[in-house]
Motif scaffolding. Sequence first.
Motif, PDB file in Angstrom:
ATOM      1  N   GLU B 155      97.196 -74.069   9.558  1.00  8.45           N
ATOM      2  CA  GLU B 155      96.865 -72.918   8.719  1.00  8.45           C
ATOM      3  C   GLU B 155      97.791 -71.755   9.076  1.00  8.45           C
ATOM      4  OE1 GLU B 155      92.794 -71.692   8.546  1.00  8.45           O
ATOM      5  OE2 GLU B 155      93.245 -70.389   6.850  1.00  8.45           O
ATOM      6  N   ASP B 157      99.060 -67.616   8.286  1.00 13.19           N
ATOM      7  CA  ASP B 157      98.607 -66.314   7.809  1.00 13.19           C
ATOM      8  C   ASP B 157      99.127 -66.141   6.385  1.00 13.19           C
ATOM      9  OD1 ASP B 157      97.602 -63.521   8.342  1.00 13.19           O
ATOM     10  OD2 ASP B 157      99.655 -63.196   7.630  1.00 13.19           O
ATOM     11  N   PRO B 158      98.263 -65.846   5.429  1.00 12.99           N
ATOM     12  CA  PRO B 158      98.692 -65.825   4.033  1.00 12.99           C
ATOM     13  C   PRO B 158      99.726 -64.732   3.735  1.00 12.99           C
ATOM     14  CG  PRO B 158      96.407 -65.127   4.240  1.00 12.99           C
ATOM     15  CD  PRO B 158      96.827 -65.619   5.580  1.00 12.99           C
ATOM     16  N   SER B 180      87.572 -77.399  11.542  1.00 17.21           N
ATOM     17  CA  SER B 180      88.416 -76.972  12.654  1.00 17.21           C
ATOM     18  C   SER B 180      88.295 -77.970  13.791  1.00 17.21           C
ATOM     19  CB  SER B 180      87.996 -75.587  13.121  1.00 17.21           C
ATOM     20  OG  SER B 180      86.601 -75.550  13.270  1.00 17.21           O
ATOM     21  N   GLN B 196      84.061 -76.335   8.685  1.00 18.39           N
ATOM     22  CA  GLN B 196      84.263 -74.902   8.548  1.00 18.39           C
ATOM     23  C   GLN B 196      83.767 -74.439   7.193  1.00 18.39           C
ATOM     24  OE1 GLN B 196      88.293 -73.280   8.254  1.00 18.39           O
ATOM     25  NE2 GLN B 196      88.169 -73.066  10.490  1.00 18.39           N
ATOM     26  N   TYR B 199      85.041 -76.277  -0.258  1.00 19.55           N
ATOM     27  CA  TYR B 199      85.425 -75.666  -1.539  1.00 19.55           C
ATOM     28  C   TYR B 199      85.132 -76.641  -2.656  1.00 19.55           C
ATOM     29  CZ  TYR B 199      88.060 -72.374   1.344  1.00 19.55           C
ATOM     30  OH  TYR B 199      88.423 -71.439   2.249  1.00 19.55           O
ATOM     31  N   LYS B 220      98.735 -73.249  -1.007  1.00 19.69           N
ATOM     32  CA  LYS B 220      97.807 -72.135  -0.891  1.00 19.69           C
ATOM     33  C   LYS B 220      96.517 -72.488  -1.596  1.00 19.69           C
ATOM     34  CE  LYS B 220      99.500 -68.206  -2.572  1.00 19.69           C
ATOM     35  NZ  LYS B 220     100.079 -66.854  -2.582  1.00 19.69           N
ATOM     36  N   ASP B 226      88.717 -65.806  -0.563  1.00 20.94           N
ATOM     37  CA  ASP B 226      89.632 -66.396   0.415  1.00 20.94           C
ATOM     38  C   ASP B 226      90.995 -66.688  -0.199  1.00 20.94           C
ATOM     39  OD1 ASP B 226      87.668 -66.362   2.224  1.00 20.94           O
ATOM     40  OD2 ASP B 226      87.317 -68.533   2.282  1.00 20.94           O
ATOM     41  N   THR B 227      92.018 -66.430   0.567  1.00 18.57           N
ATOM     42  CA  THR B 227      93.338 -66.956   0.243  1.00 18.57           C
ATOM     43  C   THR B 227      93.851 -67.590   1.517  1.00 18.57           C
ATOM     44  OG1 THR B 227      93.782 -65.250  -1.372  1.00 18.57           O
ATOM     45  CG2 THR B 227      95.673 -66.384  -0.448  1.00 18.57           C
ATOM     46  N   ARG B 228      94.048 -68.887   1.456  1.00 22.81           N
ATOM     47  CA  ARG B 228      94.452 -69.565   2.692  1.00 22.81           C
ATOM     48  C   ARG B 228      95.715 -70.364   2.453  1.00 22.81           C
ATOM     49  NH1 ARG B 228      89.029 -71.931   5.366  1.00 22.81           N
ATOM     50  NH2 ARG B 228      90.400 -71.960   7.175  1.00 22.81           N
ATOM     51  N   PHE B 230      98.224 -73.323   3.964  1.00 24.90           N
ATOM     52  CA  PHE B 230      98.307 -74.445   4.906  1.00 24.90           C
ATOM     53  C   PHE B 230      99.686 -75.056   4.867  1.00 24.90           C
ATOM     54  CE2 PHE B 230      93.885 -74.211   3.543  1.00 24.90           C
ATOM     55  CZ  PHE B 230      93.266 -74.038   4.778  1.00 24.90           C
TER      56      PHE B 230
END
Lengths: 201, 710
Positions: B155, B157-158, B180, B196, B199, B220, B226-228, B230
């Motif tokens: 993951e 940081d966006p 996780s 965790q 979705y 993404k 949330d915006t994640r 990977f």
Amino acid sequence: MSKKPGAAQALHKVIMVGSGGVGKSALTLQFMYDEFVQDYEPTKADSYRKKVVLDGEEVQIDILDTAGQEDYAAIRDNYFRSGEGFLCVFSITEDDSFQATQEFREQILRVKNDENIPFLLVGNKSDLQEKRKVSLAEAQGRSQQWGVPYVETSAKTRENVDKVFFDLMREIRSRKIEDKAASNGRGKDRAKRKKKKCIIL
Amino acid sequence: MSEALAQHFITEEFTPEKFVKNLSSHCIGAEDLRHQRAKIQELADSISALLKLNVYQNYNQFIETAKEISHLETEMYQLSQLLSEQRSLLSIFGTNQNIVFENNFEIKSPTSVEFQFKEEESKLKLIQLLENVEGAMSLLETPGRMCLYEGSLLELDPVEGLPLKRIHAYLFNDVLMIASWLANGNRRGPPRYKMQVIYDLQSLAIVNIKDLGTVKLAFKLLSFPDTRVFQCTNAISKREWLEKCEQAKKLKIAQETQLKPIHTKKSTKMELLYTVSQSKYSETGTVGNNKIDKHHFYEPFPEWMLEVTEDLDSCIAQRHFEKAYKLIEKAKVFVNNALPTPQLNETTLKINSRSYFLINVLTRELELSVEAKSLQGGGLRSARRAVKLLIQMDHTAQACQLYLKLCSASLKARLKRVKREGTTVPYIKQLSAIAFSNIFELSQEFLKIFPQITNCASALVLWCSHEIKFLVSHLIKQMFIPQVSLSVLVECIIMIRNHCKQLTQMGMDFQYQLDNQLKIPLSRTLQDTGEKYMDAIKVRASEDNWKLSNLQTTQNFLNLLAELDNLGIPLPESCIKNKYWISLTNNTLAFAKLYIGLLEDCLNLITPETSNVIEEVLISVLQIQIQHIQSSIFNCKFKQDKNLMQDNAKYFHDVIIGRCLELYKSVIGYDFKKLLVLQEKFCFETISISNKPRPVPRTSIPKYSTTEFI
């Protein structure tokens, strides 16, 4: 996870919306890499990021190039929610795509719940004047009705490509400054003003 | 020398000072000392080499041990994985049973039974998968859920694109789960995760990050708020993730579009996937009832069916073959009537394999009894059981073959007990009697066991033929030896023929085969016998002095008359000259008796194949005697005995040849043509010349003889 350096450099999140095949990806790629892609391949959802100098300030632009067709409204909403400004693209050679902009506009407003969201109406494929179906007046009429700028572009000739992105970024920037100021003290006023406007409309 | 030196060093009381002192006191001059030094140096070198070698060996051993340990380690790991798999399997069985009892109305249409199994299978996989994810067991509650893809991601940081942490993502057909990593104290065993977030694919926006500065291979997830971001480990993994997500989404859309009309129809798989759970809770009443009307209940196997394979195994092991067969049949009937399900198929396969096993066991049983030494008849009786089962199990041909083998073995064993004692005749008699009666019995038994199976009947015929052939060839070896005379042989052959006739009662006639086999040795024997006779006749002819026979007593005379009458060659009255004198020579009388005997023997043996040989032998023997008479008649030496000769010739012509013709015709059914020709010739050449010539009536010989002599 220090946010200091990130905060120094502004990030403006732009979303490309519009019907399939109007040239969202072409505009994005032209802006990003100065290249025109002739082959058409439907986009699912692509994201790009670029460092640009906006009025002497180095900022980052994050472009989310969305699919013209998205089956789930909830997913589309999630795209829209992540955006700070929208380029609503249609093709001047295709009336349907122009009509569809109305729907996109409504959806965006509903999701963002903000009348003044940075928004540009973009009539693409201006190089194909001979195939024009949507008149300039018609498009301008709609943009005035929405209270947004209307720009005609050509991803092929790069006409106005930088302009639409930069114009939108400026709007986003000014909105951010406005919001900052509002949250710093005039939040109430802004809310009031907005409310008032809604009532008037 | 150096070893002695080494020994010296090893001793406990060794002290260097003393050693050096000793050395210097013993050595004379520098040269000697140098020599000693070189020796010690040599020793030191060899010891250090040894030491190196030792170290090397130890090192090798260490490496090997380490390898072994690591090997064991992997084995232990595998073992632990197997155990955990088994545990999960067990837990699934537990939950499955619960499901069956809980939702009695969990209805399946015939086609969906298979589907249900698929579902269970995927559920099984899911359970295995989610076992390692803490807090994810609730995902199991949605029926039809399956994992499409999983993998570890990094993951980011966006905003900055800086790595945050490693996560493990699972893509299901309807949701995406992010888990996780849990710190795993024990580094072995599968990694553990903690759920965790989940979705829903219906609202999750998945964005392909094409350009994020230096960050590559990322995608993404947008799910407000949330915006994640990977990052995948490689391009293939990223492409797979995006493709699988897209697939899952499309699948879901397809299912949803199908689902709508189904809500009204209520009868396809999708309903099972997505509405079973709903209907359980909300639409119970009416909808549930409708479903019950429309579908069968899924019936689990009856208890005996579940245990059928084990029961079969134990039945076979305990040699309860009939019981095993019945069980197989019962199971087959059940399988035929039951709805096809994977479980059923599996059971069918198992049953089939057991039935093959049973067949094998039975076959083996038969084979063993064929090989067994002691065949007291019990072998056949016990075989009957196995054979019957094999026939029932559609292995008739095999059973037939094995049974006949067994018959052969038993026949052989029985014949072995017939000891060759005494003369040929009783031995042959006993052997053929036992053999044929056994063949007869065994055949009857066979027909009883294999009734109405034509293939087997032909096999039986072949078997009989083979056995008889074998027997006869043995008998031939025993019979056709010089010591055995023709008459004995005839007796034996007649006996064998009679025994062989027994089999005609069952519609099997092997006489032709018997005759065929006998033909060659028999012809040879006949010819030999004929030659022997001829030689004897020649010898006697040379000694013939043409005298009347004097029987000396009335008793002898009467005996002779009776004997000749018995043989069918009565003495004509004209030949009786005096009280005890008859006008036939001893030679003639002896020949007559001998010849009639030969004739009878031959006629007893005669078959169409051997008739030629027999006729030739008979004719040639007779010719020799006739030649003797003829030559005697024309011999001046016996001029005074002419009348006697005439009488003898007449006797030959009328009585002996007549009798021969008569006998031959009565046995064979037609005239002995060669003999007729001979008779005519004889008459013409001998009787007519020597006597007054007269025509010989060809047809009525008896009449002629009577009118002539009375």
